[in-house]
Design a protein around this motif. Structure first.
Motif, PDB file in Angstrom:
ATOM      1  N   ASP A 177       0.775   0.965 -10.556  1.00  0.00           N
ATOM      2  CA  ASP A 177       0.344  -0.174 -10.208  1.00  0.00           C
ATOM      3  C   ASP A 177       0.804  -1.179 -11.278  1.00  0.00           C
ATOM      4  O   ASP A 177       0.279  -2.154 -11.972  1.00  0.00           O
ATOM      5  N   GLY A 178       2.189  -0.947 -11.457  1.00  0.00           N
ATOM      6  CA  GLY A 178       2.912  -1.869 -12.430  1.00  0.00           C
ATOM      7  C   GLY A 178       3.414  -3.282 -12.022  1.00  0.00           C
ATOM      8  O   GLY A 178       2.793  -3.775 -11.290  1.00  0.00           O
ATOM      9  N   HIS A 218       0.912  -1.421  -0.043  1.00  0.00           N
ATOM     10  CA  HIS A 218      -0.026  -0.019   0.065  1.00  0.00           C
ATOM     11  C   HIS A 218       1.010   1.286  -0.070  1.00  0.00           C
ATOM     12  O   HIS A 218       0.660   2.302  -0.720  1.00  0.00           O
ATOM     13  N   ALA A 219       1.826   1.274   0.944  1.00  0.00           N
ATOM     14  CA  ALA A 219       2.919   2.330   0.979  1.00  0.00           C
ATOM     15  C   ALA A 219       3.495   2.805  -0.289  1.00  0.00           C
ATOM     16  O   ALA A 219       3.883   3.802  -0.611  1.00  0.00           O
ATOM     17  N   ARG A 220       3.654   1.731  -1.177  1.00  0.00           N
ATOM     18  CA  ARG A 220       4.500   1.917  -2.381  1.00  0.00           C
ATOM     19  C   ARG A 220       3.539   2.376  -3.607  1.00  0.00           C
ATOM     20  O   ARG A 220       3.986   2.567  -4.894  1.00  0.00           O
ATOM     21  N   ILE A 261       2.140  -6.299  -9.118  1.00  0.00           N
ATOM     22  CA  ILE A 261       1.859  -7.727  -9.480  1.00  0.00           C
ATOM     23  C   ILE A 261       2.574  -8.505  -8.746  1.00  0.00           C
ATOM     24  O   ILE A 261       2.014  -9.477  -8.079  1.00  0.00           O
ATOM     25  N   HIS A 262       4.217  -8.402  -8.757  1.00  0.00           N
ATOM     26  CA  HIS A 262       5.028  -9.114  -7.790  1.00  0.00           C
ATOM     27  C   HIS A 262       4.344  -9.053  -6.380  1.00  0.00           C
ATOM     28  O   HIS A 262       4.505 -10.395  -5.661  1.00  0.00           O
ATOM     29  N   ARG A 263       4.209  -8.123  -5.780  1.00  0.00           N
ATOM     30  CA  ARG A 263       4.168  -7.939  -4.443  1.00  0.00           C
ATOM     31  C   ARG A 263       2.888  -8.754  -4.054  1.00  0.00           C
ATOM     32  O   ARG A 263       2.520  -9.319  -3.027  1.00  0.00           O
ATOM     33  N   ILE A 264       1.755  -8.525  -4.850  1.00  0.00           N
ATOM     34  CA  ILE A 264       0.449  -8.963  -4.479  1.00  0.00           C
ATOM     35  C   ILE A 264       0.627 -10.587  -4.693  1.00  0.00           C
ATOM     36  O   ILE A 264      -0.333 -11.431  -4.004  1.00  0.00           O
ATOM     37  N   SER A 265       1.404 -11.272  -5.523  1.00  0.00           N
ATOM     38  CA  SER A 265       1.323 -12.489  -5.813  1.00  0.00           C
ATOM     39  C   SER A 265       2.264 -13.067  -4.407  1.00  0.00           C
ATOM     40  O   SER A 265       1.861 -14.236  -4.015  1.00  0.00           O
ATOM     41  N   GLU A 266       3.143 -12.211  -3.771  1.00  0.00           N
ATOM     42  CA  GLU A 266       4.008 -12.780  -2.664  1.00  0.00           C
ATOM     43  C   GLU A 266       3.020 -12.526  -1.490  1.00  0.00           C
ATOM     44  O   GLU A 266       2.738 -13.655  -0.770  1.00  0.00           O
TER      45      GLU A 266
END
Ligand SMILES: [Fe+2]
Ligand SMILES: [Fe+2]
Length: 136
Positions: free
Chosen positions: A40-41, A32-34, A45-50
């Motif tokens: 939303d690149g 969220h902070a980023r 996507i990488h972080r939400i997968s994590e």
């Protein structure tokens, strides 16, 4: 501003579970902070997968304990877990497909609300039950 603030009523009485919950909250707060920095690149996507992987692993552990201990409200609890995993997958899909989506709003309304409610209700209920069972 921090998206999800840890609250006293999230405490389950089990330090290991609370620690996992705090780790999940931190990962979500971090994403969220980023948002402002990265848009939303790919990074999102990488972080939400994590986050999905972390949440899934935590649920698997919690569900295994519930089954092993014969917790009778397991089906409802598991269904609420499945709801969140679906929400996270929806968000990840929208990002991947470049669909118009307000990530900030999605995290705020869908993810934060789920956590706030689930910790204070389902998880608390299970761990209270567990404590009670162990004393009996
Ligand atoms: Fe949990
Ligand atoms: Fe749970």
């Amino acid at each position: 501003m921090v998206l999800i603030q840890w609250r006293k009523d999230f405490e389950t009485g089990f330090p290991g579970i609370d620690f996992e919950h705090q780790t999940l909250i931190e990962a979500i707060n971090d994403l969220h902070a980023r948002i402002d920095q990265d848009g939303d690149g790919v990074d999102a996507i990488h972080r939400i997968s994590e986050i999905h992987a972390l949440v899934e692993a935590h649920f698997a552990l919690e569900e295994r304990i519930m089954r092993e201990e014969g917790f009778e409200r397991y089906p409802e609890h598991k269904a609420d877990h499945a709801n969140l995993l679906d929400e996270i997958l929806d968000i990840a899909d929208a990002l991947r497909q470049g669909r118009e989506m307000d990530l900030e709003k999605a995290l705020g309304e869908r993810v934060r609300d789920w956590f706030t409610t689930h910790f204070a209700t389902f998880d608390r209920d299970f761990h209270m039950w567990e404590q009670h069972e162990k004393q009996a």
